[in-house]
Design a protein around this motif. Structure first.
Motif, PDB file in Angstrom:
ATOM      1  N   ASP A 287       0.853  -1.179   0.000  1.00 22.16           N
ATOM      2  CA  ASP A 287       0.000   0.000   0.000  1.00 22.16           C
ATOM      3  C   ASP A 287       0.892   1.234   0.000  1.00 22.16           C
ATOM      4  O   ASP A 287       1.722   1.399   0.897  1.00 22.16           O
ATOM      5  CB  ASP A 287      -0.897  -0.007   1.248  1.00 22.16           C
ATOM      6  N   PRO A 288       0.762   2.120  -0.998  1.00 29.58           N
ATOM      7  CA  PRO A 288       1.605   3.324  -1.064  1.00 29.58           C
ATOM      8  C   PRO A 288       1.547   4.185   0.197  1.00 29.58           C
ATOM      9  O   PRO A 288       2.493   4.905   0.519  1.00 29.58           O
ATOM     10  CB  PRO A 288       1.031   4.086  -2.265  1.00 29.58           C
ATOM     11  N   LYS A 289       0.454   4.070   0.943  1.00 27.48           N
ATOM     12  CA  LYS A 289       0.310   4.865   2.172  1.00 27.48           C
ATOM     13  C   LYS A 289       1.299   4.426   3.255  1.00 27.48           C
ATOM     14  O   LYS A 289       1.500   5.140   4.240  1.00 27.48           O
ATOM     15  CB  LYS A 289      -1.117   4.749   2.706  1.00 27.48           C
ATOM     16  N   LEU A 290       1.907   3.269   3.071  1.00 24.80           N
ATOM     17  CA  LEU A 290       2.846   2.757   4.063  1.00 24.80           C
ATOM     18  C   LEU A 290       4.251   3.336   3.890  1.00 24.80           C
ATOM     19  O   LEU A 290       5.113   3.124   4.744  1.00 24.80           O
ATOM     20  CB  LEU A 290       2.923   1.233   3.972  1.00 24.80           C
ATOM     21  N   VAL A 291       4.481   4.061   2.800  1.00 26.48           N
ATOM     22  CA  VAL A 291       5.807   4.614   2.553  1.00 26.48           C
ATOM     23  C   VAL A 291       6.112   5.762   3.510  1.00 26.48           C
ATOM     24  O   VAL A 291       7.172   5.813   4.146  1.00 26.48           O
ATOM     25  CB  VAL A 291       5.941   5.081   1.093  1.00 26.48           C
ATOM     26  N   ALA A 292       5.187   6.693   3.624  1.00 25.91           N
ATOM     27  CA  ALA A 292       5.392   7.846   4.509  1.00 25.91           C
ATOM     28  C   ALA A 292       5.158   7.447   5.965  1.00 25.91           C
ATOM     29  O   ALA A 292       4.289   6.626   6.273  1.00 25.91           O
ATOM     30  CB  ALA A 292       4.444   8.974   4.115  1.00 25.91           C
ATOM     31  N   LEU A 293       5.940   8.045   6.875  1.00 27.83           N
ATOM     32  CA  LEU A 293       5.781   7.743   8.298  1.00 27.83           C
ATOM     33  C   LEU A 293       4.490   8.343   8.854  1.00 27.83           C
ATOM     34  O   LEU A 293       4.160   9.496   8.563  1.00 27.83           O
ATOM     35  CB  LEU A 293       6.961   8.312   9.094  1.00 27.83           C
ATOM     36  N   ARG A 294       3.795   7.572   9.659  1.00 28.72           N
ATOM     37  CA  ARG A 294       2.653   8.112  10.407  1.00 28.72           C
ATOM     38  C   ARG A 294       3.180   8.833  11.634  1.00 28.72           C
ATOM     39  O   ARG A 294       4.087   8.336  12.310  1.00 28.72           O
ATOM     40  CB  ARG A 294       1.736   6.975  10.873  1.00 28.72           C
ATOM     41  N   PRO A 295       2.626   9.988  11.981  1.00 26.27           N
ATOM     42  CA  PRO A 295       3.093  10.728  13.157  1.00 26.27           C
ATOM     43  C   PRO A 295       2.982   9.930  14.452  1.00 26.27           C
ATOM     44  O   PRO A 295       3.779  10.117  15.373  1.00 26.27           O
ATOM     45  CB  PRO A 295       2.175  11.960  13.183  1.00 26.27           C
ATOM     46  N   ASP A 296       2.000   9.012  14.524  1.00 25.27           N
ATOM     47  CA  ASP A 296       1.791   8.240  15.749  1.00 25.27           C
ATOM     48  C   ASP A 296       2.481   6.879  15.710  1.00 25.27           C
ATOM     49  O   ASP A 296       2.270   6.047  16.592  1.00 25.27           O
ATOM     50  CB  ASP A 296       0.298   8.039  16.005  1.00 25.27           C
TER      51      ASP A 296
ATOM     52  N   PHE B  83       5.507   3.953  15.766  1.00 23.45           N
ATOM     53  CA  PHE B  83       6.711   3.665  16.545  1.00 23.45           C
ATOM     54  C   PHE B  83       7.941   4.160  15.788  1.00 23.45           C
ATOM     55  O   PHE B  83       8.879   4.704  16.369  1.00 23.45           O
ATOM     56  CB  PHE B  83       6.789   2.159  16.800  1.00 23.45           C
ATOM     57  N   GLU B  84       7.935   3.968  14.457  1.00 24.14           N
ATOM     58  CA  GLU B  84       9.052   4.393  13.627  1.00 24.14           C
ATOM     59  C   GLU B  84       9.259   5.901  13.698  1.00 24.14           C
ATOM     60  O   GLU B  84      10.397   6.384  13.704  1.00 24.14           O
ATOM     61  CB  GLU B  84       8.823   3.961  12.174  1.00 24.14           C
ATOM     62  N   SER B  85       8.166   6.649  13.750  1.00 22.92           N
ATOM     63  CA  SER B  85       8.273   8.102  13.835  1.00 22.92           C
ATOM     64  C   SER B  85       8.948   8.532  15.137  1.00 22.92           C
ATOM     65  O   SER B  85       9.788   9.437  15.157  1.00 22.92           O
ATOM     66  CB  SER B  85       6.877   8.737  13.731  1.00 22.92           C
TER      67      SER B  85
ATOM     68  N   GLY C 283       3.260   1.476  26.076  1.00 25.44           N
ATOM     69  CA  GLY C 283       2.111   2.060  25.394  1.00 25.44           C
ATOM     70  C   GLY C 283       1.832   1.406  24.053  1.00 25.44           C
ATOM     71  O   GLY C 283       2.583   0.561  23.573  1.00 25.44           O
ATOM     72  N   GLU C 284       0.741   1.820  23.442  1.00 22.14           N
ATOM     73  CA  GLU C 284       0.304   1.258  22.165  1.00 22.14           C
ATOM     74  C   GLU C 284       0.783   2.133  21.013  1.00 22.14           C
ATOM     75  O   GLU C 284       0.633   3.352  21.036  1.00 22.14           O
ATOM     76  CB  GLU C 284      -1.220   1.159  22.151  1.00 22.14           C
ATOM     77  N   PHE C 285       1.371   1.489  20.005  1.00 19.16           N
ATOM     78  CA  PHE C 285       1.890   2.215  18.847  1.00 19.16           C
ATOM     79  C   PHE C 285       1.470   1.515  17.560  1.00 19.16           C
ATOM     80  O   PHE C 285       1.168   0.328  17.550  1.00 19.16           O
ATOM     81  CB  PHE C 285       3.429   2.264  18.875  1.00 19.16           C
ATOM     82  N   LYS C 286       1.495   2.288  16.477  1.00 15.99           N
ATOM     83  CA  LYS C 286       1.351   1.717  15.146  1.00 15.99           C
ATOM     84  C   LYS C 286       2.749   1.443  14.591  1.00 15.99           C
ATOM     85  O   LYS C 286       3.659   2.237  14.792  1.00 15.99           O
ATOM     86  CB  LYS C 286       0.616   2.682  14.207  1.00 15.99           C
TER      87      LYS C 286
END
Length: 214
Positions: free
Chosen positions: A131-140, A142-144, A172-175
């Motif tokens: 999914d192309p949406k997985l390329v950019a980091l989500r602000p919430d 764990f990687e961010s 805590g809970e992370f994506k």
């Protein structure tokens, strides 16, 4: 195929003494295990074929088969074993798992001797995700958060050696990024540490072999 594999296993059992005398016990046992693994793969493919989405297939049989094979290897070793597998397999966290995973089996079997390291990248090549949406980091994600600590070099964090406030934060809970989706995890309970790199790209060819995906 299943019938053929069953016949192969029966043939190995019937002629165990003969094969062992010619090749040695160790070679016979590895041949038998290879046949068992082939049967496990065939059974797994049969299960996956029942689903239009292969990721919706019940993973219990696969996870248990991996554990049984690894337990067999561990029973033959006098030292530790380094296992390289997807984070979803080695995780102890069941927050998004519909069934018991390999990491849960290993944790119950090995106890404190099981040390699971999550591996991830702060950026990922588009060809490695579905999914192309997985390329950019989500602000919430764990990687961010990891990127805010170190984003230029590879780094490792041992959760058990982390300061108490960091250890508490890790509960805590992370994506976190998987090839198919942003999954939910509780890092401290799922793993013993995390290793991260600035970016993940396609693997290079090694001595004429196929490109490595993971």
């Amino acid at each position: 195929m299943t019938q053929t594999l069953n016949e192969l296993l029966e043939e190995l059992k019937t002629h165990e003494e003969e094969f062992t005398s010619k090749t040695g016990k160790a070679d016979y046992e590895w041949a038998e295990r290879a046949a068992i693994v082939a049967k496990q793969v065939e059974e797994g493919l049969e299960i996956a074929a029942r689903f239009s989405d292969p990721y919706a297939a019940e993973p219990t049989a696969l996870e248990k088969a991996m554990f049984e094979n690894l337990r067999w290897v561990l029973g033959r070793q006098h030292r530790g074993v380094l296992l390289c597998a997807h984070n979803a397999h080695i995780s102890r966290d069941l927050s998004e798992q519909p069934s018991v995973g390999l990491g849960v089996y290993l944790d119950a079997f090995l106890g404190k001797d099981y040390y699971a390291i999550e591996a991830t990248g702060l950026s990922v090549e588009a060809a490695l995700v579905e999914d192309p949406k997985l390329v950019a980091l989500r602000p919430d994600s764990f990687e961010s958060h990891l990127a805010s600590v170190e984003k230029e070099r590879a780094a490792f964090l041992d959760f058990h050696q982390a300061p108490s406030d960091v250890a508490k934060w890790l509960t805590g809970e992370f994506k976190t990024r998987h090839p198919q989706l942003w999954a939910t995890e509780l890092p401290y309970y799922a793993f013993d540490g995390v290793f991260w790199v600035p970016s993940i790209t396609k693997g290079a060819r090694i001595r004429g072999g196929s490109p490595l995906r993971d």
